[in-house]
Design an enzyme around this catalytic site. Structure first.
Site, PDB file in Angstrom:
ATOM      1  N   LYS A   1      60.189  85.105  49.115  1.00  0.00           N
ATOM      2  CA  LYS A   1      58.781  84.996  49.521  1.00  0.00           C
ATOM      3  C   LYS A   1      57.875  85.135  48.300  1.00  0.00           C
ATOM      4  O   LYS A   1      56.925  84.374  48.110  1.00  0.00           O
ATOM      5  CB  LYS A   1      58.452  86.062  50.584  1.00  0.00           C
ATOM      6  CG  LYS A   1      59.088  85.746  51.939  1.00  0.00           C
ATOM      7  CD  LYS A   1      59.014  86.889  52.953  1.00  0.00           C
ATOM      8  CE  LYS A   1      59.786  86.472  54.215  1.00  0.00           C
ATOM      9  NZ  LYS A   1      59.835  87.485  55.260  1.00  0.00           N
TER      10      LYS A   1
ATOM     11  N   GLN B   1      58.420  93.479  55.965  1.00  0.00           N
ATOM     12  CA  GLN B   1      59.710  92.873  56.244  1.00  0.00           C
ATOM     13  C   GLN B   1      60.445  93.677  57.317  1.00  0.00           C
ATOM     14  O   GLN B   1      60.517  94.909  57.254  1.00  0.00           O
ATOM     15  CB  GLN B   1      60.549  92.817  54.941  1.00  0.00           C
ATOM     16  CG  GLN B   1      61.861  92.064  55.065  1.00  0.00           C
ATOM     17  CD  GLN B   1      61.691  90.580  55.378  1.00  0.00           C
ATOM     18  OE1 GLN B   1      60.710  89.951  54.985  1.00  0.00           O
ATOM     19  NE2 GLN B   1      62.648  90.015  56.083  1.00  0.00           N
TER      20      GLN B   1
ATOM     21  N   ASP C   1      52.551  86.789  59.644  1.00  0.00           N
ATOM     22  CA  ASP C   1      53.759  86.613  60.459  1.00  0.00           C
ATOM     23  C   ASP C   1      53.402  86.180  61.884  1.00  0.00           C
ATOM     24  O   ASP C   1      54.257  85.647  62.595  1.00  0.00           O
ATOM     25  CB  ASP C   1      54.509  87.958  60.563  1.00  0.00           C
ATOM     26  CG  ASP C   1      55.688  88.069  59.607  1.00  0.00           C
ATOM     27  OD1 ASP C   1      56.296  87.033  59.293  1.00  0.00           O
ATOM     28  OD2 ASP C   1      56.001  89.199  59.194  1.00  0.00           O
TER      29      ASP C   1
HETATM   30  N1  GUN Z   1      62.901  89.601  59.304  1.00  0.00           N
HETATM   31  C1  GUN Z   1      63.544  88.494  59.743  1.00  0.00           C
HETATM   32  N2  GUN Z   1      62.670  87.483  59.949  1.00  0.00           N
HETATM   33  C2  GUN Z   1      61.444  87.976  59.651  1.00  0.00           C
HETATM   34  C3  GUN Z   1      60.149  87.402  59.656  1.00  0.00           C
HETATM   35  O1  GUN Z   1      59.924  86.233  60.013  1.00  0.00           O
HETATM   36  N3  GUN Z   1      59.137  88.223  59.254  1.00  0.00           N
HETATM   37  C4  GUN Z   1      59.348  89.521  58.885  1.00  0.00           C
HETATM   38  N4  GUN Z   1      58.294  90.247  58.517  1.00  0.00           N
HETATM   39  N5  GUN Z   1      60.548  90.072  58.861  1.00  0.00           N
HETATM   40  C5  GUN Z   1      61.591  89.298  59.248  1.00  0.00           C
END
Ligand code: GUN
Length: 287
Positions: free
Chosen positions: A53, A97, A120
């Site tokens: 990211k 996350q 998100d």
């Molecule tokens: N963990 C697995 N997929 C995601 C996601 O799309 N966003 C976040 N913040 N954590 C994750």
């Protein structure tokens, strides 16, 4: 029939090219899009996602902030950082996350993020907006799937769409997005009776269950569009340990009309749409 493959790597590169242009245009107006990512604990998969990211931001001319905490951090420390980032006008997106360690109330953490920076799309206010057909941030993986369908010109209105999986991150928002574009949507899950009965009716089949190759060619309608959101590993056989999806690609590709591979399908689109959400958030600050 051999299905045409939807190339998530190529589409992702093209979308990111557009983002880099938008980042440059924003910079001329004095705004650098900025994503803040918080990681708690040492889960290796989460660490890789966060690294990708941050790298994605850098490559598209966006700024990123990364905050890493040990597994046993006091939740109050993380809540304080979220409050600080909420108040910081130079930050446009905040992402924590998941999964978080057990002593965290994950829902409370997601609700602490300002809905205006919730890239998100997991905050209840943003989930509600999506349900009402007026989304502010669309969750990244389903957003990426919709982009793929759009780029391939897949007809959604009136199509039978079957989503296998009902998670808050993928299954439920996916169903809402398909519904918003007038598909007839069925959501299947672990307690669904006769899964194949449903999947064989699907013009658009989205598999988001997290079970290695559970959708086989005989469960697919000839000519269907098959989207594989799964990120699993082959448990055994010559490919043991290698990445695979929820769809058994080898049998599915002979039946489907269009199909996404794993790797190289939906995966690359997810981070691209996170960057897109961050860009949209930064652009909104100038409106
Ligand atoms: N963990 C697995 N997929 C995601 C996601 O799309 N966003 C976040 N913040 N954590 C994750």
């Amino acid at each position: 029939m051999t299905a045409r493959i939807i190339d998530g790597v190529a589409l992702s590169a093209s979308v990111r090219g557009g983002l880099a242009e938008r980042a440059a245009a924003l910079k001329e107006r004095g705004v650098t899009p900025c994503l803040a990512v918080l990681l708690v604990g040492e889960d290796p998969a989460s660490a890789v996602y966060v690294r990708n990211k941050v790298a994605g931001c850098e490559k598209t001319g966006m700024r990123s902030l990364k905050f890493v905490y040990p597994t046993d951090v006091e939740p109050a420390v993380v809540f304080a950082k979220i409050a600080e980032l909420n108040a910081d006008a130079s930050v446009h997106g905040i992402l924590v996350q998941l999964p978080l360690p057990k002593h965290f109330d994950s829902e409370a953490v997601l609700e602490a993020i300002s809905p205006a920076k919730d890239v998100d799309g997991f905050h209840a206010e943003n989930v509600g907006a999506l349900m009402q057909g007026n989304p502010r941030f669309i969750p990244c993986t389903p957003y990426g799937v919709m982009k793929m369908l759009e780029s391939e010109g897949v007809k959604i209105a009136g199509a039978e769409a079957v989503v296998v999986g009902r998670s808050n991150i993928v299954g439920k928002p996916m169903a809402m997005l398909l519904l918003a574009q007038s598909a007839t949507v069925t959501i299947c899950h672990s307690r669904s009776k006769d899964l194949a009965f449903h999947t064989r009716r699907a013009d658009i089949l989205v598999a988001a269950v997290g079970k290695e190759r559970m959708i086989t060619g005989d469960m697919i309608k000839p000519g269907a569009t098959v989207i594989d959101v799964g990120m699993n590993r082959f448990a055994s056989g010559p490919n043991a340990g290698k990445l695979c999806g929820d769809v058994d690609f080898e049998t599915a590709k002979d039946v489907a009309g269009l199909i996404t591979p794993v790797p190289g399908g939906v995966g690359p689109m997810t981070i691209t749409m996170l960057l897109t959400n961050t860009m949209e958030s930064a652009e909104r600050t100038l409106k």
